[in-house]
Design a protein around this motif. Structure first.
Motif, short mmCIF file in Angstrom:
data_model
loop_
_atom_site.label_atom_id
_atom_site.label_comp_id
_atom_site.label_asym_id
_atom_site.label_seq_id
_atom_site.Cartn_x
_atom_site.Cartn_y
_atom_site.Cartn_z
N SER A 638 41.04 20.37 23.03
CA SER A 638 40.31 18.73 23.04
C SER A 638 39.02 19.22 22.85
CB SER A 638 40.81 18.22 24.39
OG SER A 638 40.00 18.86 25.29
N ALA A 639 38.39 18.29 22.17
CA ALA A 639 36.66 18.26 21.81
C ALA A 639 36.25 18.12 23.23
CB ALA A 639 36.31 17.01 21.12
N THR A 640 36.79 17.33 24.14
CA THR A 640 36.29 17.26 25.70
C THR A 640 36.23 18.64 26.33
OG1 THR A 640 37.57 15.46 25.94
CG2 THR A 640 36.71 16.32 27.95
N TRP A 641 37.23 19.52 26.16
CA TRP A 641 37.19 20.88 26.80
C TRP A 641 35.80 21.87 25.97
CZ3 TRP A 641 37.67 26.06 25.55
CH2 TRP A 641 37.65 26.91 26.44
N GLN A 642 35.97 21.63 24.65
CA GLN A 642 35.01 22.35 23.80
C GLN A 642 33.65 22.04 23.81
OE1 GLN A 642 36.89 22.92 19.84
NE2 GLN A 642 38.95 22.97 20.95
N GLN A 643 33.19 20.85 24.81
CA GLN A 643 31.72 20.45 24.56
C GLN A 643 31.05 21.59 25.11
OE1 GLN A 643 31.28 16.13 25.92
NE2 GLN A 643 32.94 16.81 27.19
N SER A 644 29.76 21.49 24.86
CA SER A 644 28.64 22.11 25.42
C SER A 644 28.34 21.78 26.89
CB SER A 644 27.46 22.32 24.35
OG SER A 644 26.19 22.85 24.89
N GLY A 655 21.43 10.42 35.59
CA GLY A 655 21.16 9.26 36.66
C GLY A 655 22.25 8.09 36.46
N LEU A 656 23.21 8.16 35.23
CA LEU A 656 24.21 7.09 35.16
C LEU A 656 25.45 7.79 35.78
CD1 LEU A 656 23.62 6.14 31.36
CD2 LEU A 656 23.18 5.04 33.46
N ASP A 657 25.73 9.11 35.96
CA ASP A 657 26.79 9.57 36.32
C ASP A 657 26.45 11.10 36.84
OD1 ASP A 657 29.51 10.22 36.58
OD2 ASP A 657 29.78 11.15 34.65
N PRO A 658 25.84 10.95 37.97
CA PRO A 658 25.34 12.31 38.77
C PRO A 658 26.33 13.40 38.97
CG PRO A 658 25.34 10.48 40.38
CD PRO A 658 25.53 9.85 39.02
N SER A 659 27.72 12.65 39.32
CA SER A 659 28.68 13.84 39.45
C SER A 659 29.37 14.33 38.17
CB SER A 659 29.78 13.24 40.39
OG SER A 659 29.26 12.83 41.76
N GLU A 660 29.07 13.85 37.10
CA GLU A 660 29.69 14.17 35.82
C GLU A 660 31.16 13.65 35.66
OE1 GLU A 660 28.22 17.89 34.69
OE2 GLU A 660 26.18 17.66 34.86
N ARG A 661 31.57 12.82 36.37
CA ARG A 661 33.04 12.53 36.35
C ARG A 661 33.52 11.84 35.00
NH1 ARG A 661 34.90 11.23 41.54
NH2 ARG A 661 35.84 9.24 41.07
N LEU A 662 32.65 11.49 34.16
CA LEU A 662 32.91 10.59 32.96
C LEU A 662 33.00 11.93 31.87
CD1 LEU A 662 30.81 7.61 32.77
CD2 LEU A 662 33.39 7.91 33.40
N LEU A 663 32.77 13.20 32.18
CA LEU A 663 33.31 14.24 31.09
C LEU A 663 32.19 14.19 29.91
CD1 LEU A 663 37.07 14.10 31.62
CD2 LEU A 663 35.50 15.77 32.62
N TRP A 664 30.97 14.05 30.06
CA TRP A 664 30.08 13.56 28.92
C TRP A 664 29.42 15.25 28.67
CZ3 TRP A 664 25.26 15.03 30.93
CH2 TRP A 664 24.81 14.86 31.92
N ARG A 665 29.71 16.21 29.35
CA ARG A 665 29.45 17.40 29.00
C ARG A 665 30.21 18.51 29.66
NH1 ARG A 665 23.73 19.36 31.65
NH2 ARG A 665 24.22 18.86 33.88
N SER A 666 30.31 19.72 29.31
CA SER A 666 31.14 20.80 29.96
C SER A 666 30.21 21.13 31.36
CB SER A 666 31.19 22.18 29.24
OG SER A 666 31.95 22.94 30.13
N ARG A 667 31.19 21.46 32.47
CA ARG A 667 30.57 21.84 33.58
C ARG A 667 30.01 23.13 33.89
NH1 ARG A 667 31.53 18.39 38.35
NH2 ARG A 667 32.96 16.55 37.65
N VAL A 668 28.93 23.50 34.11
CA VAL A 668 28.56 24.87 34.81
C VAL A 668 29.33 25.56 35.74
CG1 VAL A 668 26.55 26.57 34.99
CG2 VAL A 668 26.36 24.70 33.25
N ARG A 669 30.08 26.55 35.74
CA ARG A 669 30.62 26.93 37.07
C ARG A 669 30.26 28.43 37.14
NH1 ARG A 669 36.61 26.08 35.66
NH2 ARG A 669 35.97 25.82 33.57
#
Length: 830
Positions: A638-644, A655-669
C-alpha cells in the motif's frame, strides 16, 4: 583541541541532533489519555456506584441525569450540574460538598473523592468519546450493548472511489485517502528507496539490509522491484523469527516459573519454535488458535499439537506453594483471562469478582469461559512424536533395559528408602484434604482431584532438591558407581524423543465450575459470551459438541471442551476474533493499530480510526483463508505503508491530527530491544544463522529470540529497552527513554564489544580508509552519510600516513563505530 572523549560526545551529539532536526517525532497525546484514565479510575465508579439508581436512564430525581455528559451539562430542576473548567460554578460539586444540595443524600462522600471530582471538573471534565453513557444495570445485555462496534457483524463495504485520488495503490489506500480528503489533508510522498528497503527489512524479518542488498534494490528500476523483495522476505525463515516475538509477548511467554525460585523450563523452547514455524509455514489463524487451545486433542495425528498446547502452560508457578487449591484456582483464572485478552481482545478478568463495570460481560460469562478449562491437567511426561517414532523408541529402549536390568535393579533398591522418605515428607506438607487427593487411586479422581495430585507430586522433585539430597555418603558413592556402569551401555540407549511441556483433557469426571461468591454453589456450564449470542448466527455449544469443522479435528465431546471453544473463537461469524488479529498485524506494521488499544475492544478501549478499513481488511483476511502472508503483502504494497515520515505540511497537520491517527505520514519508531541487539550483531558480522533449538545465554551471538528468558531477571540489555517480562499479556510494549539506556549504549560491554567487532571487520575488508568509513555508516544507518557527516567522521578518526598510504587508527575507528550505534539514525526507523 578536544580530547578523544570530548570528540566522541560531540560527534554523538551532532549526529543525534541532526536526525532530530530533520524529522519531527509523533506528538505526545499523553495529557488527554491521562485525563480519560482519571475519569475511568476516579469518576466513573462513583457515578455508577452512588448516583445512577436515582439519576440514571430509568429514573431521574429532580430531572437530573448523570449517566451522560450531556445530562450533566443540561442539569435538572436546579440548573446545569456541570461547568467544565469551573468547579466553583458547578452545582455537582456543591451537591457533593452538601452545600445546599446533598448528594448522596444519606452521607457525604470522603474528602478525597470530592477532591477527585474537583480536579476532574477543573481539567475540563473529560468524558471519553468511547463512553456514550454509563451503565445503570450491570449484567443485563441490552440492544445498545450488542450495537457496540466490536460486537456487530462485519460489514465489507466497497473501498471508496474518488476521482481526485491519483495516490492510492490498493484498496487500503482508498480508505485512507477518503479519511484524509474529508479533512482536506494530503498523504506524505513515498519514502526514498534507501529508507524504504531498511524499513521493509526491519518490519518483515527484524534485521537491517546489508549494503549490497540496498545497492541492488536502489539500482533496480523495474516496476516489480519492491514486490519481489516483499515476496522474498515473506518466504525468508527469519520472517517467522521476527513475527513470533509479538505473539510471544501476547501470550506472556517466558522460560521460567516466576516467583522467587524462577526455575528454568528446559523444554518450553519448543513452543517458541512452534510459533516460528507456524508463521513461516503460513499456518491459517484458525488452525493456529485450535493448536494452542486444544492441540492435545489432535496429538495422535499431529504431535506438534502437544507442543502448541504448551500455551496452556505459560503462566507462573510457585514451586513450594502448599495452598494447592489456591494455586490451581489462580492458574485457572489466568487461563481464562489470557484467552479473553489474546483471542477476543476483551478484558474479561474485570468480570471475575463482579459484573463488568464497563462492558456487557456479566460475572456468569466469566465463569462460563473458565469452565472450558476446568478439565485441563498438566503433563510433563509426554513426547511430541508419531506412533511409529514411539514404537521404534520403545523397541530400542527394551534392548537397553534388558542389557542393564541388573544395574537398574540395584539402583532401584538403593533409592527406594530415600524415595519413600521424600514422598512422605513432600505429601505431609499439604493440607489433609489435598493429601487425600494424592493418595486416592487415579481412576477414582475427579479432574480437580487429579490437578491437586499433580501439584503435590511435582513438589517431590521441585522442592528440597529431590530424594537424593539426603543420601548417606557411602550410598552416594555406590549410586555414582552404578551410574558409571550404566554409561558403558549408552550406545544402546535410544535418543530421547522431544519432551513436551503440555496439557491434556481429563478423561474422567469433570469437577463443576462455581462462582465463589454464589452462596448456593450452583454449577456453571461452559458457555460463550452472551453479548454475541444473538444476531451473528454463531453456533451453539451443543452444535459445536456434535460436529467438527474438518476431518482433522475431533468432535467436541465433553472430553474436548477447549476444542469447542477454539471452534467458536475461530468461527468466521465471530466479529471479535478476526478484527482483533487483523488489528494486531496492522499495529506491528504501523506502530499503532487501527484500534490503538489492541487488547481492549470494549468501552475502555479506543474506537477504530478507520472502521470501514478494519472491516474490509478483516473480511478479506477471512476470504483469503485466514493467512497472514496475504495480509502482510496487502499492507506492505500500500502507498499508506510506503509513505515517508517527512511531510511538507507536518507542522500544520500536527495541529489537525496530533496523534497522527489519520495516517498522513509514516510514524518514526524506535527499534525494539531485540532489533537493536540483533542489528548490532548483524553489522559486526557475528550474528549466528542457526534457526530454532534450545535457548542460549545472552553472551551467545544468536538472535535475541533464542536467548533464555527469565521472569525475575530484569538486568539484561534487552530489559533496558522495554522487552516484555512474561508476567502478563503485552499487546503494546512500553517505549521509554531512560538514562539506563544511554548508559547501556555508551558504557555497556555489549555495545562496546559490537563496536570493536564492527571496526575489526571493516578494517579487514577494506584497504582504503574512505570506503571503510562509508561502510561503517552503511552497516549501521543503512544509508550513505551526508558530506558534512562524512567530513566530521574523517576529522574524528584522523588519517595517518603509512607505507601504503593513509590508514585509520583502529582504536579511534572502534570509538567511531560506537558513536554510530549510539545515534538516532541507528536506533530509530523512519
Amino acid at each position: 583541541m578536544l580530547n578523544n572523549d570530548a570528540k566522541f560526545a560531540y560527534l554523538a551529539f551532532v549526529f543525534t541532533l541532526g536526525f532530530a532536526a530533520s524529522s519531527t517525532l509523533v506528538a505526545d497525546d499523553g495529557r488527554m489519555a491521562e485525563r480519560a484514565a482519571q475519569f475511568e479510575r476516579e469518576i466513573r465508579p462513583v457515578f455508577v456506584g452512588q448516583c445512577l439508581k436515582c439519576h440514571g436512564a430509568t429514573k431521574q430525581e429532580g430531572g437530573l441525569r448523570l449517566d451522560t455528559r450531556d445530562g450533566l451539562m443540561k442539569g435538572g430542576d436546579s440548573g446545569p450540574a456541570l461547568v467544565p473548567g469551573k468547579p466553583e460554578e458547578s452545582l455537582l460539586l456543591d451537591a457533593l460538598n452538601h452545600n445546599g444540595l446533598e448528594m448522596p443524600p444519606t452521607s457525604k462522600l470522603p474528602p478525597k473523592t470530592i477532591l477527585h471530582f474537583e480536579r476532574w471538573i477543573a481539567g475540563g471534565a473529560v468524558w471519553p468519546d468511547s463512553v456514550a453513557s454509563l451503565r445503570e444495570s450491570e449484567g443485563n445485555i441490552t440492544d445498545a450493548d450488542r450495537a457496540w462496534w466490536a460486537f456487530v457483524p462485519l460489514n465489507k463495504a466497497a473501498p471508496p472511489v474518488d476521482a481526485r485520488d491519483s495516490w492510492s495503490q490498493n484498496e487500503i489506500d482508498r480508505f485512507v485517502w477518503k479519511a484524509l480528503a474529508d479533512k482536506q489533508m494530503q498523504p506524505a510522498p513515498r519514502a526514498d528507496k534507501t529508507t524504504l528497503i531498511r524499513r521493509l527489512y526491519l518490519d518483515v524479518i527484524g534485521l537491517p539490509p546489508s549494503p549490497s542488498v540496498i545497492d541492488a534494490f536502489v539500482k533496480d528500476n523495474s516496476p516489480t522491484a519492491f514486490e519481489q523483495v516483499v515476496d522474498q522476505l515473506l518466504n525468508d525463515p527469519r520472517y517467522g523469527e521476527h513475527w513470533a516475538r509479538f505473539w510471544l509477548d501476547l501470550v506472556r511467554y517466558s522460560e521460567s516459573d516466576g516467583w522467587n525460585q524462577d526455575a528454568y523450563r528446559p523444554h518450553l523452547w519448543r513452543y517458541r519454535d512452534y510459533i516460528v514455524n507456524a508463521f513461516n509455514s503460513d499456518l491459517s489463524y484458525q488452525q493456529f488458535v485450535m493448536d494452542q487451545l486444544a492441540g492435545d486433542s489432535t496429538a495422535e495425528s499431529n504431535p506438534q499439537g502437544l507442543i502448541a498446547a504448551g500455551f496452556m502452560r505459560l503462566g507462573v508457578y510457585e514451586y513450594n506453594q502448599r495452598d494447592a487449591r489456591g494455586q490451581w484456582n489462580d492458574i485457572m483464572n489466568e487461563m481464562a483471562d489470557v484467552a479473553g485478552d489474546v483471542f477476543l481482545g476483551m478484558s474479561v478478568a474485570c468480570a471475575r469478582c463482579h459484573q463488568h463495570k464497563f462492558d456487557p460481560i456479566p460475572q456468569k460469562d466469566y465463569f462460563k469461559l473458565r469452565a472450558f478449562f476446568e478439565p485441563v491437567c498438566y503433563r510433563d511426561d509426554l513426547v511430541a512424536a508419531t506412533a511409529e517414532e514411539k514404537k521404534q523408541y520403545q523397541e530400542q529402549l527394551a534392548v537397553w533395559e534388558k542389557a542393564t536390568e541388573p544395574i537398574q535393579r540395584q539402583i532401584a533398591e538403593l533409592l527406594e528408602p530415600y524415595e519413600k522418605k521424600k514422598w512422605k515428607s513432600t505429601v505431609d506438607k499439604f493440607p489433609l484434604d489435598i493429601q487425600a487427593c494424592f493418595h486416592m487411586p487415579s481412576h477414582e479422581r475427579t479432574s480437580w482431584q487429579e490437578q491437586m495430585a499433580y501439584l503435590v507430586s511435582r513438589q517431590y522433585m521441585d522442592e528440597g532438591g529431590g530424594p537424593l539430597k539426603g543420601m548417606k555418603k557411602e550410598d552416594t558413592e555406590k549410586h555414582d558407581a552404578l551410574l558409571k556402569e550404566l554409561e558403558a551401555f549408552a550406545d544402546l540407549k535410544p535418543k530421547p524423543l522431544p519432551a513436551a511441556m503440555t496439557v491434556v483433557e481429563f478423561p474422567g469426571l469433570i469437577s463443576p465450575t462455581y462462582n465463589p461468591d454464589d452462596p448456593k454453589r450452583q454449577s456453571i456450564a461452559p458457555g460463550f459470551l452472551e453479548v454475541l449470542s444473538e444476531g451473528h448466527g454463531l453456533p451453539s455449544l451443543d452444535e459445536l459438541s456434535s460436529t467438527a469443522n474438518s476431518a482433522s479435528e475431533p468432535a467436541a465431546t465433553p472430553a474436548s471442551r477447549r476444542a469447542a471453544l477454539a471452534r467458536w473463537i475461530t468461527d468466521a461469524r465471530n466479529p471479535l476474533t478476526t478484527r482483533v488479529i487483523v488489528n494486531r498485524i496492522w499495529q506491528q506494521h504501523f506502530g499503532q493499530g487501527l484500534v490503538a488499544t489492541s487488547n481492549d475492544f470494549g468501552h475502555l478501549g479506543d474506537t477504530p480510526t478507520h472502521p470501514e478499513l478494519l472491516d474490509w481488511l478483516t473480511a478479506t483476511f477471512i476470504d483469503g483463508g485466514w493467512q497472514f502472508k496475504q495480509l502482510h503483502k496487502r499492507i506492505l504494497m500500500s502507498a499508506t505503508w510506503q509513505q515517508s515520515a517527512r511531510h511538507p505540511e507536518a507542522s500544520r497537520y500536527q495541529g489537525l491530527d496530533p496523534s497522527e491517527r489519520l495516517l498522513w505520514r509514516s510514524r518514526v519508531r524506535r527499534l525494539s530491544a531485540e532489533q537493536i541487539r540483533d542489528a548490532m550483531l548483524a553489522a559486526s558480522g557475528e550474528l549466528a544463522p542457526e534457526v530454532g533449538g534450545p535457548s542460549v545465554t545472552e553472551d551467545k551471538p544468536r538472535r535475541s529470540l533464542y536467548l533464555k528468558s527469565f521472569r525475575n531477571q530484569n538486568d539484561t540489555f534487552l530489559h533496558g529497552f522495554d522487552v516484555a517480562n512474561g508476567l502478563q499479556s503485552v499487546a503494546v510494549r512500553d517505549s521509554t527513554t531512560t538514562p539506563t539506556q544511554s548508559l547501556l549504549l555508551l558504557n555497556g560491554k555489549y555495545a562496546m564489544g559490537r563496536s570493536e567487532k564492527l571496526a575489526q571487520r571493516l578494517l579487514a575488508e577494506h584497504a582504503e580508509p574512505e570506503p571503510t568509513l562509508r561502510n561503517a555508516f552503511r552497516w549501521t544507518w543503512g544509508t550513505e552519510p551526508s558530506p558534512s557527516e562524512f567530513d566530521q567522521a574523517r576529522q574524528y578518526v584522523g588519517l595517518h600516513p603509512g607505507e601504503d598510504g593513509q590508514y585509520i587508527d583502529p582504536k579511534k575507528f572502534s570509538d567511531f563505530c560506537h558513536v554510530l550505534f549510539n545515534s538516532n539514525q541507528f536506533l530509530y526507523l523512519e
